[in-house]
Write an enzyme that holds these catalytic residues in place. Structure first.
Site, mmCIF file in Angstrom:
data_model
loop_
_atom_site.group_PDB
_atom_site.id
_atom_site.type_symbol
_atom_site.label_atom_id
_atom_site.label_comp_id
_atom_site.label_asym_id
_atom_site.label_seq_id
_atom_site.Cartn_x
_atom_site.Cartn_y
_atom_site.Cartn_z
ATOM 1 N N TYR A 19 -0.398 -2.213 2.050
ATOM 2 C CA TYR A 19 -1.401 -3.090 2.657
ATOM 3 C C TYR A 19 -0.826 -4.470 2.974
ATOM 4 O O TYR A 19 -1.230 -5.106 3.935
ATOM 5 C CB TYR A 19 -2.582 -3.281 1.702
ATOM 6 C CG TYR A 19 -3.636 -2.207 1.771
ATOM 7 C CD1 TYR A 19 -3.353 -0.900 1.381
ATOM 8 C CD2 TYR A 19 -4.916 -2.498 2.212
ATOM 9 C CE1 TYR A 19 -4.334 0.074 1.424
ATOM 10 C CE2 TYR A 19 -5.899 -1.523 2.263
ATOM 11 C CZ TYR A 19 -5.598 -0.239 1.869
ATOM 12 O OH TYR A 19 -6.569 0.719 1.918
ATOM 13 N N ASP A 71 -12.294 6.979 -2.942
ATOM 14 C CA ASP A 71 -13.345 7.484 -2.048
ATOM 15 C C ASP A 71 -13.640 8.944 -2.377
ATOM 16 O O ASP A 71 -14.792 9.366 -2.426
ATOM 17 C CB ASP A 71 -12.920 7.388 -0.575
ATOM 18 C CG ASP A 71 -13.494 6.148 0.104
ATOM 19 O OD1 ASP A 71 -13.742 5.153 -0.615
ATOM 20 O OD2 ASP A 71 -13.695 6.182 1.330
ATOM 21 N N ASP A 130 -7.028 3.738 -2.705
ATOM 22 C CA ASP A 130 -8.053 3.684 -1.656
ATOM 23 C C ASP A 130 -8.566 5.094 -1.371
ATOM 24 O O ASP A 130 -9.767 5.350 -1.342
ATOM 25 C CB ASP A 130 -7.456 3.066 -0.393
ATOM 26 C CG ASP A 130 -8.461 3.018 0.751
ATOM 27 O OD1 ASP A 130 -9.605 2.604 0.496
ATOM 28 O OD2 ASP A 130 -8.106 3.415 1.870
ATOM 29 N N ASP A 159 -0.892 14.127 -4.403
ATOM 30 C CA ASP A 159 -1.489 15.323 -3.786
ATOM 31 C C ASP A 159 -2.142 16.214 -4.839
ATOM 32 O O ASP A 159 -3.252 16.727 -4.650
ATOM 33 C CB ASP A 159 -0.459 16.088 -2.935
ATOM 34 C CG ASP A 159 0.873 16.304 -3.634
ATOM 35 O OD1 ASP A 159 1.071 15.770 -4.747
ATOM 36 O OD2 ASP A 159 1.729 17.021 -3.068
ATOM 37 N N LYS A 212 3.850 9.198 -6.380
ATOM 38 C CA LYS A 212 4.591 10.193 -5.607
ATOM 39 C C LYS A 212 6.064 9.979 -5.971
ATOM 40 O O LYS A 212 6.907 9.673 -5.117
ATOM 41 C CB LYS A 212 4.288 9.939 -4.119
ATOM 42 C CG LYS A 212 4.507 11.082 -3.187
ATOM 43 C CD LYS A 212 3.650 12.312 -3.414
ATOM 44 C CE LYS A 212 4.201 13.406 -2.529
ATOM 45 N NZ LYS A 212 3.727 14.738 -2.809
#
Ligand code: IPM
Ligand code: MG
Length: 372
Positions: free
Chosen positions: A142, A249, A245, A221, A189
């Site tokens: 970001y 959600d 993020d 994942d 990751k």
């Protein structure tokens, strides 16, 4: 207690739902003798319309000089994809986070027993889930360097983290786990990203300071899959900005309504509380938006200042509104109640608990009188 609270209601349904959160806080103030002073300021598309920028300096100054920020939502189709950053509501949010140093975003994910059938998942999978996502909020892709070549054909977003940025949120996540179920799941990751390997090293070291907390690792994942398959395994999820993020959600969606969930963002000297839902421009002004997420955000604010009993009271009022079916259309398609009525019920419950015990579904006439 005296608290000065900056209120950034923002766009779309933001002002309607934030009004209900203010009402709940006002009621708490009356019952428990606290003084909450609210100061409104502009943010998002509303701020662009009035001042030409999504985060006016005046708003920022106010936030820097208040005890906490109560935030609604930003976003408006007229501006959302604007590449001029001052004219993009989301950029205002990112700037606010950075300027206030809000490096930790906390999203509690919980189900309400009476609403289990609103979830897209089977009841036995979600019944009793109770976890919290700790998302790093001021670093990573970001905020790292962004580039695009002159032809506009090749672009890159750097993903950078320092040990210090990782350590400060990791400590908060472990401290939270100590008060919960003693488990931290770090999501990364590390099979691909150098930053993830750094996160693992730093977090593993910090874990030594918290011997009662079990630490495990999941690739992002796999974590996305496990949130759907077996969400009950989680207690505290710790992760970087972009994974956080996405996963937060996903996590919020499994509880049934995004209109119920709140979040808090913390820095060293500032704190911001907001519903996790967006500005939902189509619902604006229709008195249909669910105010519970905003009201629960207000409860998180109270909790942050050590007002545990007060926060509990707000949660209790929210539970009652759900129990009495005084809910908005997202939770009950046949409801006759709207944003205002739910907010009114909650604040009146806080003010008049004993009287409300005589209520039942047939004689609730919220808005006129909540006392029978
Ligand atoms: C969130 C939002 C923001 C983010 C947007 C509005 C920039 O999705 O708070 O999760 O990506 O952080
Ligand atoms: Mg998001």
């Amino acid at each position: 207690m005296n608290l000065k609270i900056a209120v950034l209601a923002g766009d779309g349904i933001g002002p309607e739902v934030i009004l209900q959160a203010k009402k709940a806080l006002y009621a708490i103030g009356v019952v428990y003798h606290h003084e909450f002073i609210f100061e409104d300021a502009l943010v998002g598309a509303t701020a662009i319309d009035k001042t030409g920028t999504s985060l006016p300096q005046q708003t920022l100054n106010l936030c820097l000089n208040t005890d906490a920020v109560l935030f609604g939502a930003v976003g408006d189709p007229a501006y959302d994809n604007n590449s001029d950053t001052a004219l993009n509501p989301a950029q205002g949010v990112l700037k606010l986070r950075k300027e206030l140093g809000l490096f930790t975003n906390v999203r509690p994910i919980k189900t309400y027993p009476t609403l289990l059938n609103s979830s897209p998942l089977k009841q036995e999978i979600i019944d009793g889930i109770d976890f919290v996502v700790f998302r790093e909020l001021t670093g990573g892709a970001y905020y790292s360097e962004k580039k695009i070549n002159q032809e506009g054909t090749i672009a890159s977003d750097l993903l950078e983290y320092s040990e210090e940025e990782i350590a400060r949120i990791a400590h908060l996540a472990f401290k939270s786990a100590e008060k919960r179920k003693n488990k931290v799941t770090m999501v990364d990751k590390a099979n691909v990203l150098e930053t993830s390997r750094l996160w693992r090293k730093v977090v593993q070291n910090i874990a030594l300071d918290y011997p009662d907390v079990a630490l495990n690792f999941l690739y992002a994942d796999t974590a996305a899959m496990q949130i759907i398959l077996n969400p009950k395994q989680f207690d505290v999820i710790l992760t970087e900005n972009l994974f956080g993020d996405i996963l937060s959600d996903e996590a919020s969606a499994i509880t049934g309504s995004i209109g119920l969930l709140a979040s808090a963002s913390f820095g060293t000297s500032n704190a911001l509380f907001e519903p996790i839902h967006g500005s939902h421009p189509l619902a604006k002004g229709k008195n249909i938006a669910n105010p519970i997420a905003s009201i629960v955000s207000a409860a998180m604010l109270l909790e942050h200042f050590g007002l545990h009993e007060e926060a509990q009271k707000v949660h209790e009022a929210v539970l009652k509104s759900i129990e009495y079916n005084v809910v908005t259309i997202d939770l009950n398609p046949g409801t006759s109640f709207g944003t205002n009525e739910v907010g009114e019920f909650v604040s009146n419950y806080i003010l008049n608990k004993d009287d409300l015990l005589y209520f039942n579904n047939d004689n609730v006439h919220i808005g006129q009188s909540t006392i029978v």
